[in-house]
Scaffold this active site. Structure first.
Site, PDB file in Angstrom:
ATOM      1  CB  SER A 115      -0.947  -0.010   1.192  1.00  0.00           C
ATOM      2  OG  SER A 115      -0.196  -0.091   2.386  1.00  0.00           O
ATOM      3  CB  SER A 116       4.063   2.147   1.652  1.00  0.00           C
ATOM      4  OG  SER A 116       4.669   0.923   1.307  1.00  0.00           O
ATOM      5  N   GLY A 118       1.664   1.848  -3.507  1.00  0.00           N
ATOM      6  CA  GLY A 118       0.443   2.137  -4.261  1.00  0.00           C
ATOM      7  C   GLY A 118      -0.014   3.563  -4.039  1.00  0.00           C
ATOM      8  NE  ARG A 119      -2.104   3.738   1.683  1.00  0.00           N
ATOM      9  CZ  ARG A 119      -2.004   3.239   2.890  1.00  0.00           C
ATOM     10  NH1 ARG A 119      -1.100   3.700   3.710  1.00  0.00           N
ATOM     11  NH2 ARG A 119      -2.796   2.270   3.277  1.00  0.00           N
ATOM     12  CB  THR A 139       7.443 -11.256 -14.672  1.00  0.00           C
ATOM     13  OG1 THR A 139       8.501 -12.044 -15.222  1.00  0.00           O
ATOM     14  CG2 THR A 139       7.290  -9.995 -15.500  1.00  0.00           C
ATOM     15  CG  LEU A 140       7.509  -7.772  -9.666  1.00  0.00           C
ATOM     16  CD1 LEU A 140       8.339  -6.920  -8.714  1.00  0.00           C
ATOM     17  CD2 LEU A 140       6.345  -8.418  -8.935  1.00  0.00           C
ATOM     18  CD  GLU A 141       2.255  -8.167 -15.107  1.00  0.00           C
ATOM     19  OE1 GLU A 141       1.255  -7.856 -14.457  1.00  0.00           O
ATOM     20  OE2 GLU A 141       2.592  -9.336 -15.322  1.00  0.00           O
ATOM     21  CD  GLN A 160       1.367  -7.264   0.798  1.00  0.00           C
ATOM     22  OE1 GLN A 160       1.510  -7.667   1.934  1.00  0.00           O
ATOM     23  NE2 GLN A 160       0.694  -6.152   0.516  1.00  0.00           N
TER      24      GLN A 160
END
Lengths: 202, 418
Positions: A115-116, A118-119, A139-141, A160
């Site tokens: 969340s940190s 995302g904000r 893999t992260l988009e 996470q």
């Protein structure tokens, strides 16, 4: 059922034992004591050193009828520890977890953002499922939907993974994706199945 | 334009290119540091050229122009090499662990104080390569792997050979071996003085073979070739002592059974080289892969005049006389740096994790990882029970090994070993 962090820590401990035949492994291993006491239901994952960005100027559009080679479509970058990658507003890149994950046949996972981050506008992943038996880095988009550039640094905790137990009979015949066993992000291919092909040509 | 203006323009172009290359995305600081040092070298040269005017001595000006051109000829290939160190085909994860290893070995054995840097790059040449003796870059180990193999960690043990070349220089081995090789050659020539006289149409005697300047010039190539052969042999032994069985596998992977060229004079014959490596491995207690001889064939016999071939035969014999000494010498240098032999128990632990498609966290050294990697690569049953699609097992193994090396690097860094 989603696994509590305490249970994940227990499984990671078991997975480190050499005689565990189908272990849960997250390497580098998170701090087991801290994880046990975290009270959460996930494990934080870190950003790795490899990134892939798209080359929009090289192709007119993503054509799903033909396989476009990765080098034509993407640019790969290596960012060593201690250096940064700046993700500007509106930009989209592929990153990868620093951790190599191995799921036993009895567990599946979902990767979600923190969340940190995302904000601040950083979206971590949109295709988040990790199947039982998967092994490799995830893999992260990554996209910046905020208004200020974001400094990404390999080694930081960016996302996470939540783990779930899998119901039903476990078999060896597990669907392993082409992303299995990778340390770098790849684009992969979009393959039309027969159903979609027939509809496309009707 | 005068010759001076041509020279100034050429040097300015080099400096511009150096500046452009330095804007590349370098994985580690050593490549950029090398560019900075080269840039200073060219800037000094430019300053020297720009101080000339109409009153300057034309001979001095031309000499300076020649030196400046010589600099460009020497260093331009190196700029390409440094630029290629940014290419993402390289397995960047290995850079820091390999730098630590190089630093430990070289700084323990250097005859003068050095600060070790490493640039790992790729070459469009199917042979690992090192730029040895680059005066402008003291302390730099420059290793280029074949471009097609530069992301393949299984050939990483061959870097031991290339580090060996740097060790040869910093520990001044040429001087160490000079007199013994000279004496060996002279003894061998003395024993075959009649054949020597016949081939060279000379009238040398055991006394004049070392005093007559024409004779000295005649057999000088033998001494040059044996020095090169001793250096190559020493480097093989360093590779074996550092990386154990993995070195032997990677050597075979790269050049077995043989290639279509004639044997170069600066290397021992291929089968001799293999026999020497086996002898060193046995002394060090390194396991030799089963039927290792059967991997290799000898190279096409060397080409040359009868006198060349005679001198090569002498060089080969002179090498053979010092092989055991080189075995001992290589081991002593590595012991001086406190680098242990690869550990079988640790290799087995790593291999057990590889079987589970997991990078282990308890790897003790690069050598242990690479030995486990070779055991996994040679195991035809590896991951047989795991259905994989879209990629092959060796590709996954390479990524797994590189990830393991990255984890080793992280662990070393967290322990404060920068």
């Amino acid at each position: 059922m989603i696994l509590r962090a305490e249970r994940i820590a227990q499984l990671l401990k078991q997975g480190a034992a050499p005689d565990t035949s189908d272990p849960l492994v997250i390497t580098p291993t998170p701090n087991i004591d801290e994880l046990s006491k975290s009270g959460s239901a996930s494990v934080d994952l870190r950003l790795g050193t490899w990134f892939v960005s798209l080359r929009p100027a090289r192709i007119a559009s993503l054509n799903i009828d033909e396989v476009t080679s990765e080098p034509k479509l993407t640019k790969c970058s290596y960012v060593p520890f201690g250096s940064s990658y700046y993700l500007h507003p509106g930009n989209f890149i592929l990153g990868i977890t620093l951790e190599w994950i191995r799921l036993p046949k009895t567990l599946a996972g979902y990767v979600v953002g923190k969340s940190s981050w995302g904000r601040r506008g950083l979206i971590i992943a949109t295709a988040t499922g990790v199947h039982p038996g998967f092994a490799g880095c995830l893999t992260l988009e990554l996209s910046n939907v905020g208004e200020i550039p974001i400094e990404l640094r390999p080694g930081i905790q960016v996302c996470q993974i939540c783990l779930h137990s899998v119901e039903g009979k476990t078999t060896d015949d597990i669907d392993r994706s082409s992303y299995f066993g990778r340390r770098r992000p790849i684009l992969g291919n979009i393959l039309l199945d027969d159903f979609a092909k027939k509809l496309s040509t009707s | 334009m005068t010759v001076l203006l041509y020279a100034v323009e050429r040097i300015k172009n080099c400096i511009n290119e150096l500046e452009a290359i330095s804007k590349s995305e370098f994985p580690y600081a050593d490549s950029r540091e090398a560019l900075n040092q080269l840039k200073r070298l060219f800037e000094d040269q430019l300053t020297e050229l720009q101080q000339f005017d109409e009153k300057s001595n034309p001979a001095v000006v031309r000499q300076s122009c020649t030196i400046s051109l010589d600099l460009i000829v020497k260093y331009l290939p190196l700029l390409g090499f440094i630029l290629r160190s940014t290419n993402v085909r390289n397995g960047f994860e290995v850079c820091r662990p390999l730098l630590r290893l190089s630093k430990t070995l070289l700084e323990a054995n250097a005859t003068t104080s050095i600060s070790t840097h490493l640039i790992l790059s790729s070459e469009w040449d199917f042979s690992p390569f090192t730029y040895a003796k680059v005066p402008a870059l003291p302390g730099f180990v420059l290793i280029g792997f074949p471009a097609t193999e530069s992301a393949n960690p299984l050939i990483l043990p061959l870097s031991g050979h290339e580090i060996g070349h740097s060790l040869w220089i910093v520990s001044n081995k040429t001087q160490k071996y000079q007199s013994i090789l000279h004496d060996n050659i002279v003894n061998l020539l003395t024993q075959q003085i009649d054949r020597y006289n016949e081939l060279f149409r000379a009238t040398a005697t055991p006394a004049t073979i070392t005093t007559d300047m024409f004779e000295l010039e005649s057999w000088a190539p033998a001494q040059f070739w044996v020095k090169k052969q001793v250096e190559e042999t020493f480097c093989d032994f360093i590779g074996i002592r550092l990386f154990g069985t993995a070195y032997l596998y990677s050597f075979a992977y790269l050049i077995a059974p043989t290639w279509g060229s004639a044997r170069p004079y600066r290397y021992p014959g291929q089968l001799t080289r293999v026999a020497n490596m086996k002898a060193a491995a046995t002394t060090y207690g390194v396991q030799i892969p089963e039927n290792y001889d059967s991997y290799f064939e000898d190279l096409i016999p060397p080409r040359g005049t009868q006198t060349d071939l005679f001198l090569l035969e002498i060089a080969d014999k002179a090498l053979s006389a010092v092989v055991q000494e080189i075995v001992t010498d290589a081991n002593a240098d590595i012991e001086k740096a406190n680098i242990p032999l690869p550990s079988s128990p640790n290799q087995q632990q790593i291999l057990d994790r590889f079987h589970k498609v997991v990078p282990p966290e308890n790897a003790e050294s690069l050598a242990d990882i690479l030995n486990a990697a070779w055991l996994a690569a040679e195991d035809s049953t590896l991951w047989k029970g795991i259905p994989m699609k879209g990629t092959n097992r060796i590709t996954i193994l390479r990524d797994l090994v590189l990830k393991t090396i990255e984890i080793l690097d992280i662990n070393q860094t967290l322990k404060g070993d920068t």
